[in-house]
Enzyme design. Structure first.
Site, mmCIF file in Angstrom:
data_model
loop_
_atom_site.group_PDB
_atom_site.id
_atom_site.type_symbol
_atom_site.label_atom_id
_atom_site.label_comp_id
_atom_site.label_asym_id
_atom_site.label_seq_id
_atom_site.Cartn_x
_atom_site.Cartn_y
_atom_site.Cartn_z
ATOM 1 N N ARG A 1 -10.121 2.162 -21.771
ATOM 2 C CA ARG A 1 -10.095 0.514 -21.938
ATOM 3 C C ARG A 1 -9.017 0.125 -20.786
ATOM 4 N NH1 ARG A 1 -9.427 -0.798 -28.339
ATOM 5 N NH2 ARG A 1 -11.169 0.155 -29.215
ATOM 6 N N HIS B 1 0.898 -1.014 -0.003
ATOM 7 C CA HIS B 1 0.107 -0.073 -0.007
ATOM 8 C C HIS B 1 0.763 1.242 0.076
ATOM 9 C CE1 HIS B 1 -3.932 -2.113 1.593
ATOM 10 N NE2 HIS B 1 -3.380 -2.747 0.379
ATOM 11 N N THR C 1 -21.456 -5.800 -33.172
ATOM 12 C CA THR C 1 -19.931 -5.329 -33.066
ATOM 13 C C THR C 1 -19.172 -6.561 -32.800
ATOM 14 O OG1 THR C 1 -20.258 -3.194 -32.200
ATOM 15 C CG2 THR C 1 -18.114 -4.128 -31.826
ATOM 16 N N CYS D 1 -1.853 -0.762 7.382
ATOM 17 C CA CYS D 1 -0.791 0.378 7.206
ATOM 18 C C CYS D 1 -0.523 1.210 8.457
ATOM 19 C CB CYS D 1 -1.520 1.472 5.935
ATOM 20 S SG CYS D 1 -1.543 0.709 4.283
ATOM 21 N N SER E 1 -19.081 2.337 -42.472
ATOM 22 C CA SER E 1 -18.802 3.564 -41.426
ATOM 23 C C SER E 1 -17.502 4.100 -41.632
ATOM 24 C CB SER E 1 -18.619 2.889 -39.900
ATOM 25 O OG SER E 1 -17.713 2.156 -39.883
ATOM 26 N N TRP F 1 -14.935 7.463 -39.973
ATOM 27 C CA TRP F 1 -14.800 8.296 -38.418
ATOM 28 C C TRP F 1 -15.909 9.252 -38.231
ATOM 29 C CZ3 TRP F 1 -12.248 5.317 -35.526
ATOM 30 C CH2 TRP F 1 -11.034 4.415 -35.992
ATOM 31 N N CYS G 1 -5.468 2.087 6.229
ATOM 32 C CA CYS G 1 -6.212 0.950 6.736
ATOM 33 C C CYS G 1 -5.789 0.295 8.027
ATOM 34 C CB CYS G 1 -6.178 -0.502 5.634
ATOM 35 S SG CYS G 1 -4.577 -1.013 5.213
ATOM 36 N N GLU H 1 0.941 3.942 1.879
ATOM 37 C CA GLU H 1 1.645 4.394 3.125
ATOM 38 C C GLU H 1 3.093 3.564 3.580
ATOM 39 O OE1 GLU H 1 -2.685 4.175 4.026
ATOM 40 O OE2 GLU H 1 -1.401 3.372 2.368
#
Length: 212
Positions: A195, A63, A207, A95, A179, A181, A86, A65
């Site tokens: 993503r 973590h 798709t 931590c 299609s 752009w 935590c 810290e």
């Protein structure tokens, strides 16, 4: 959507604001790698100077810290953390333990972690150890940094973003599915960056069929 946050415990200095901004920027480095944990950054300072920094880089890893405090032997420091430390054992030790062990004098956070495993227990443990803990610094930035995490912890539903590139009349392509752009290069770059931010991407069946 935001956790319950009280007013700041004290008035913060320009240095406090600067160091917390840095902690949050460090936390952003964990984007896409820490789930289901939050993104957290930490900055250790003394007499207004940075001693060390750290961040939570991946789920199961150290973590923020611990990453920051293991790099220093200084005592009576101030620790800026973008979320409450935590106090429970998971994949890593609490931590709060290393904060107490390293004799940190002051800890500054935006707000308490609403996770039932934490939820103020880290603050309480540190204060019981004689450490000054201040909350409320840059709370809106802390909420935004961990918007995915907080949405799930508080509402038990995922953070969802809808991304659609369509014409002004709501079309994706012509009637022959040819299609071009529609969005700009900048817009496509932003879409691509999503993503790495999300755990799953949902698309229509057409798709998938088109790409397989």
């Amino acid at each position: 959507m935001k956790p319950e946050i009280s007013k700041p415990d004290s008035s913060f200095s320009d240095d406090d604001i600067l160091f917390m901004h840095l902690a949050m920027r460090l936390g952003e480095k964990g984007l896409g790698f820490t789930e289901p944990n939050p993104m957290v950054g930490a900055v250790v300072t003394k007499n207004g100077k940075i001693i060390s920094t750290g961040y939570h880089g991946r789920y199961g890893g150290a973590h923020a810290e611990r990453s920051a405090l293991e790099k220093t032997v200084e005592k009576d420091t101030t620790l800026y953390v973008s979320l409450e430390p935590c106090s429970h054992t998971g994949h890593t030790p609490p931590c709060t333990d290393i904060i107490i062990e390293k004799k940190v004098k002051r800890v500054v956070i935006p707000f308490a972690d609403p996770n039932p495993s934490v939820n103020g227990s880290g603050i309480k443990k540190l204060r019981n150890a004689g450490i000054r803990v201040e909350t409320g610094l840059l709370e809106s930035g802390g909420v935004y940094l961990n918007r995915h995490y907080l949405k799930y912890i508080i509402e038990k539903i995922p953070w969802v973003t809808v991304n659609a590139g369509v014409t002004i009349d709501g079309k994706l392509s012509d009637n022959k599915r040819n299609s071009q752009w529609i969005t700009s290069e900048i817009s496509r770059s932003v879409s691509h960056s999503f993503r790495g931010e999300f755990s799953a991407i949902i698309v229509g069946s057409a798709t998938v069929e088109k790409l397989t």
